[in-house]
Design a protein around this motif. Structure first.
Motif, PDB file in Angstrom:
ATOM      1  N   GLU A  23     -15.244 -44.520 -20.157  1.00  0.00           N
ATOM      2  CA  GLU A  23     -14.049 -44.868 -19.239  1.00  0.00           C
ATOM      3  C   GLU A  23     -14.262 -44.347 -17.810  1.00  0.00           C
ATOM      4  OE1 GLU A  23     -10.717 -43.639 -21.429  1.00  0.00           O
ATOM      5  OE2 GLU A  23     -10.724 -45.212 -22.909  1.00  0.00           O
ATOM      6  N   ALA A  24     -14.955 -43.197 -17.727  1.00  0.00           N
ATOM      7  CA  ALA A  24     -15.012 -42.397 -16.620  1.00  0.00           C
ATOM      8  C   ALA A  24     -16.042 -42.784 -15.618  1.00  0.00           C
ATOM      9  CB  ALA A  24     -15.105 -40.724 -16.592  1.00  0.00           C
ATOM     10  N   ILE A  25     -16.967 -43.519 -16.437  1.00  0.00           N
ATOM     11  CA  ILE A  25     -18.104 -44.222 -15.369  1.00  0.00           C
ATOM     12  C   ILE A  25     -17.672 -45.397 -14.707  1.00  0.00           C
ATOM     13  CG2 ILE A  25     -20.320 -45.131 -15.400  1.00  0.00           C
ATOM     14  CD1 ILE A  25     -20.872 -43.421 -17.989  1.00  0.00           C
ATOM     15  N   SER A  39     -20.855 -48.262 -31.249  1.00  0.00           N
ATOM     16  CA  SER A  39     -19.527 -48.630 -30.903  1.00  0.00           C
ATOM     17  C   SER A  39     -19.384 -48.285 -29.646  1.00  0.00           C
ATOM     18  CB  SER A  39     -18.413 -47.829 -31.695  1.00  0.00           C
ATOM     19  OG  SER A  39     -18.531 -46.344 -31.487  1.00  0.00           O
ATOM     20  N   ASN A  40     -19.789 -47.344 -28.583  1.00  0.00           N
ATOM     21  CA  ASN A  40     -19.455 -47.128 -27.338  1.00  0.00           C
ATOM     22  C   ASN A  40     -20.219 -47.848 -26.353  1.00  0.00           C
ATOM     23  OD1 ASN A  40     -17.256 -44.968 -27.019  1.00  0.00           O
ATOM     24  ND2 ASN A  40     -18.416 -44.247 -28.764  1.00  0.00           N
ATOM     25  N   GLN A  41     -21.407 -48.415 -26.767  1.00  0.00           N
ATOM     26  CA  GLN A  41     -22.300 -49.222 -26.372  1.00  0.00           C
ATOM     27  C   GLN A  41     -21.448 -50.597 -26.112  1.00  0.00           C
ATOM     28  OE1 GLN A  41     -25.877 -48.471 -25.490  1.00  0.00           O
ATOM     29  NE2 GLN A  41     -25.268 -49.825 -23.820  1.00  0.00           N
ATOM     30  N   ASN A  42     -20.820 -50.964 -27.053  1.00  0.00           N
ATOM     31  CA  ASN A  42     -20.049 -52.204 -27.101  1.00  0.00           C
ATOM     32  C   ASN A  42     -18.732 -51.896 -26.386  1.00  0.00           C
ATOM     33  OD1 ASN A  42     -21.755 -53.566 -28.916  1.00  0.00           O
ATOM     34  ND2 ASN A  42     -20.740 -52.892 -30.789  1.00  0.00           N
ATOM     35  N   ALA A  50     -21.918 -48.527 -13.606  1.00  0.00           N
ATOM     36  CA  ALA A  50     -23.183 -47.964 -14.549  1.00  0.00           C
ATOM     37  C   ALA A  50     -23.494 -46.434 -14.537  1.00  0.00           C
ATOM     38  CB  ALA A  50     -24.387 -48.803 -13.883  1.00  0.00           C
ATOM     39  N   GLY A  51     -23.856 -46.004 -15.362  1.00  0.00           N
ATOM     40  CA  GLY A  51     -24.143 -44.615 -15.600  1.00  0.00           C
ATOM     41  C   GLY A  51     -24.872 -44.181 -17.105  1.00  0.00           C
ATOM     42  N   HIS A  52     -24.763 -43.003 -17.350  1.00  0.00           N
ATOM     43  CA  HIS A  52     -25.317 -42.377 -18.261  1.00  0.00           C
ATOM     44  C   HIS A  52     -24.321 -41.300 -19.211  1.00  0.00           C
ATOM     45  CE1 HIS A  52     -26.798 -39.303 -15.541  1.00  0.00           C
ATOM     46  NE2 HIS A  52     -26.797 -38.666 -16.941  1.00  0.00           N
ATOM     47  N   LYS A 103     -19.444 -52.678 -18.128  1.00  0.00           N
ATOM     48  CA  LYS A 103     -20.396 -51.523 -17.620  1.00  0.00           C
ATOM     49  C   LYS A 103     -21.458 -51.309 -18.433  1.00  0.00           C
ATOM     50  CE  LYS A 103     -16.091 -48.809 -16.775  1.00  0.00           C
ATOM     51  NZ  LYS A 103     -15.352 -47.340 -17.096  1.00  0.00           N
ATOM     52  N   THR A 104     -22.764 -50.784 -17.500  1.00  0.00           N
ATOM     53  CA  THR A 104     -23.839 -50.823 -18.303  1.00  0.00           C
ATOM     54  C   THR A 104     -24.021 -49.224 -18.325  1.00  0.00           C
ATOM     55  OG1 THR A 104     -24.766 -52.571 -16.997  1.00  0.00           O
ATOM     56  CG2 THR A 104     -26.243 -51.046 -17.918  1.00  0.00           C
ATOM     57  N   ILE A 105     -24.241 -48.751 -19.712  1.00  0.00           N
ATOM     58  CA  ILE A 105     -24.212 -47.412 -19.914  1.00  0.00           C
ATOM     59  C   ILE A 105     -25.602 -47.211 -20.916  1.00  0.00           C
ATOM     60  CG2 ILE A 105     -22.903 -45.316 -21.130  1.00  0.00           C
ATOM     61  CD1 ILE A 105     -21.108 -46.788 -19.001  1.00  0.00           C
ATOM     62  N   ASN A 106     -26.063 -45.841 -20.262  1.00  0.00           N
ATOM     63  CA  ASN A 106     -27.432 -45.646 -20.946  1.00  0.00           C
ATOM     64  C   ASN A 106     -26.980 -44.173 -21.555  1.00  0.00           C
ATOM     65  OD1 ASN A 106     -30.025 -45.626 -21.588  1.00  0.00           O
ATOM     66  ND2 ASN A 106     -30.391 -43.560 -20.140  1.00  0.00           N
ATOM     67  N   PHE A 107     -27.152 -44.171 -23.077  1.00  0.00           N
ATOM     68  CA  PHE A 107     -27.140 -43.156 -23.869  1.00  0.00           C
ATOM     69  C   PHE A 107     -28.358 -42.412 -24.139  1.00  0.00           C
ATOM     70  CE2 PHE A 107     -23.640 -45.873 -24.620  1.00  0.00           C
ATOM     71  CZ  PHE A 107     -22.300 -44.997 -24.869  1.00  0.00           C
ATOM     72  N   GLU A 108     -28.309 -41.292 -24.035  1.00  0.00           N
ATOM     73  CA  GLU A 108     -29.308 -40.260 -24.293  1.00  0.00           C
ATOM     74  C   GLU A 108     -28.696 -39.288 -25.441  1.00  0.00           C
ATOM     75  OE1 GLU A 108     -32.205 -36.960 -22.216  1.00  0.00           O
ATOM     76  OE2 GLU A 108     -30.896 -38.368 -20.839  1.00  0.00           O
ATOM     77  N   ILE A 109     -29.378 -39.369 -26.495  1.00  0.00           N
ATOM     78  CA  ILE A 109     -29.173 -38.357 -27.723  1.00  0.00           C
ATOM     79  C   ILE A 109     -30.149 -37.216 -27.842  1.00  0.00           C
ATOM     80  CG2 ILE A 109     -28.397 -38.430 -30.147  1.00  0.00           C
ATOM     81  CD1 ILE A 109     -26.606 -40.207 -28.229  1.00  0.00           C
ATOM     82  N   LYS A 110     -29.719 -36.265 -28.116  1.00  0.00           N
ATOM     83  CA  LYS A 110     -30.664 -34.971 -28.272  1.00  0.00           C
ATOM     84  C   LYS A 110     -29.921 -34.082 -29.530  1.00  0.00           C
ATOM     85  CE  LYS A 110     -31.721 -34.263 -23.408  1.00  0.00           C
ATOM     86  NZ  LYS A 110     -31.601 -33.275 -22.283  1.00  0.00           N
TER      87      LYS A 110
END
Length: 470
Positions: A371-373, A328-331, A376-378, A338-345
């Motif tokens: 919203e803060a990015i 949902s947040n990628q959409n 582009a960011g992660h 924006k181009t957002i890269n998500f990293e999940i741990k």
């Protein structure tokens, strides 16, 4: 004995040659399958379920597919074409049509289509001769459709092997019917070799149709599952936002109750001080606050019923929850350009957690990171179980929080989000999120990081507050 073995070898050779020839012919006619597939995509699953469209499609598609044919035995008028697979497929897919009527309509159209083709072949065309040669195919489609109806094929979608077996029986019976009727005009006797070929053709074509049908059925099932998944995720996002609003509504109701009691005490004091006008004003304010409290309670009850009505699971695996939040947040990021890269741990073993508590909090904090990015960011989301504590870290490399604001970010009403008119955002603030976390026995902290720009929020929850029911 030698003669019998010779016949068996000859029969086996004919069957082998036929299968090789049929496979070659199938490859040559694969464009027909492509036409059927494209027609399916063009017509769509909704339209082909319409009776009129289905009948019309059969009237044109089956006769044309029937002209992609060959004769495996030149001495026998045994025709192999794609007409039957197309007819069988439409009967399987369009469940609203009446099979027997479909067989009559299709058989009639095939006969007259072949007669029409014969009329273009030369001046020697005789309608009587052409009709006499082609009319037996009418009984082929009628027998096939009658058996389709009697075997109740549409009840075996969950057992495809039965569809294949019944399809083989239907085609064999239909072919024999056509052959015996045709024998009255051509006087060509039926042999064991011909019967074997009819059976072989029936097996190959029936399971060929079944395979193609199952591919489309699987495709439709996956599309339906995908649509249901998206619908469930949308409902979950909606209800998670409702959960936060309900929390705030509950808090507002409690505040209204406290203010009502305070105003009533003020009314009594003013009355004792013999100030009736001010006392009546205080009583009026107390009454209005009481009405606000009752209205909030009614709204809260209605929202609670709405959440129960949706019948979503109260508990969910953290992997599923994080997957929905990420998608949902990628959409959301793409919508903002924006181009957002998500990293999940996800570290440690996690039981299913209370859906709305955890989902709403993580989703809102991740949305804040998006919203803060700038462009582009992660975003790094880490969820770790440490004994009886659940630790959640949300980290981004966005614009970060100015040092002067760090002491106030959890204060009610504080925001750094303003539109172009200077109006503050009316979204869920960090003070609201902090209240929900603390109400469930947790804590939230802004962690100073010297490694990178952006912000890191750390949430600590007692495991019991996320796993206990009620």
């Amino acid at each position: 004995m030698l003669q019998k073995n010779t016949k068996n070898i000859s029969l086996l050779r004919n069957l082998t040659e036929f299968v090789i020839f049929l496979n070659a012919k199938m490859w040559m006619n694969m464009f027909m399958i492509k036409v059927v597939t494209d027609s399916w995509n063009l017509i769509g699953s909704g339209l082909i379920q319409n009776k009129f469209i289905s009948y019309l499609f059969m009237i044109f598609a089956v006769p044309i597919a029937g002209e992609l044919k060959f004769f495996p035995i030149q001495a026998v008028d045994l025709r192999v074409s794609l007409g039957t697979p197309v007819f069988f497929f439409i009967l399987l897919w369009s469940r609203k049509i009446q099979p027997i009527f479909a067989g009559i309509v299709t058989g009639t159209s095939v006969v007259f289509f072949r007669v029409l083709l014969d009329s273009f072949k030369g001046d020697s065309f005789q309608f009587k001769d052409s009709f006499g040669l082609n009319f037996p195919v009418f009984f082929y489609y009628v027998v096939f459709s009658v058996l389709f109806y009697l075997f109740r094929i549409n009840h075996f979608y969950n057992r495809p092997i039965f569809i294949g077996i019944f399809g083989m029986i239907m085609e064999t019976a239909a072919s024999l019917t056509e052959f015996f009727i045709r024998d009255f005009t051509t006087h060509t006797g039926i042999t064991a070799n011909t019967l074997s070929l009819i059976g072989g053709i029936a097996i190959i074509r029936s399971f060929f149709v079944l395979g193609f049908f199952n591919i489309l059925l699987l495709r439709e099932t996956r599309l339906a599952e995908e649509q249901q998944r998206k619908k469930t995720e949308q409902i979950l996002l909606f209800i998670s936002n409702l959960y936060i609003e309900m929390f705030q509504l509950k808090k507002t109701t409690k505040n209204a109750e406290i203010l009502t009691n305070s105003c009533y005490l003020l009314y009594r004091r003013l009355k004792e001080l013999n100030e009736p006008e001010r006392a009546n004003d205080a009583l009026k304010i107390a009454g209005e606050l009481h009405e606000i409290k009752k209205d909030n309670q009614r709204i809260y009850a209605g929202l609670s019923k709405l959440m129960v009505k949706e019948k979503l699971s109260d508990f969910m695996k953290i992997e599923e929850m994080v997957g929905i939040i990420t998608r949902s947040n990628q959409n959301y990021g793409e919508m903002l350009g924006k181009t957002i890269n998500f990293e999940i741990k996800i570290l440690g073993e996690h039981p299913p957690y209370h859906t709305f508590i955890l989902f709403s909090l993580i989703n809102n904090l991740v949305a804040n990171s998006v919203e803060a990015i700038d462009k582009a960011g992660h975003v790094i989301l880490t969820i770790e179980r440490i004994n009886d504590t659940v630790k959640i870290n949300i980290e981004d490399n966005g614009s970060g929080i100015a040092p002067k604001n760090k002491l106030f970010i959890f204060e009610p009403g504080f925001t750094t989000k303003f539109d172009h008119n200077g109006i503050a955002s009316n979204g869920i603030g960090l003070s609201f999120i902090k209240n929900i976390i603390e109400n469930n026995g947790g804590t939230i902290t802004l962690i100073d990081s010297t490694k990178s720009a952006g912000a890191i929020f750390e949430i600590l929850f007692p495991l019991a507050s996320l796993t206990e029911k009620g």
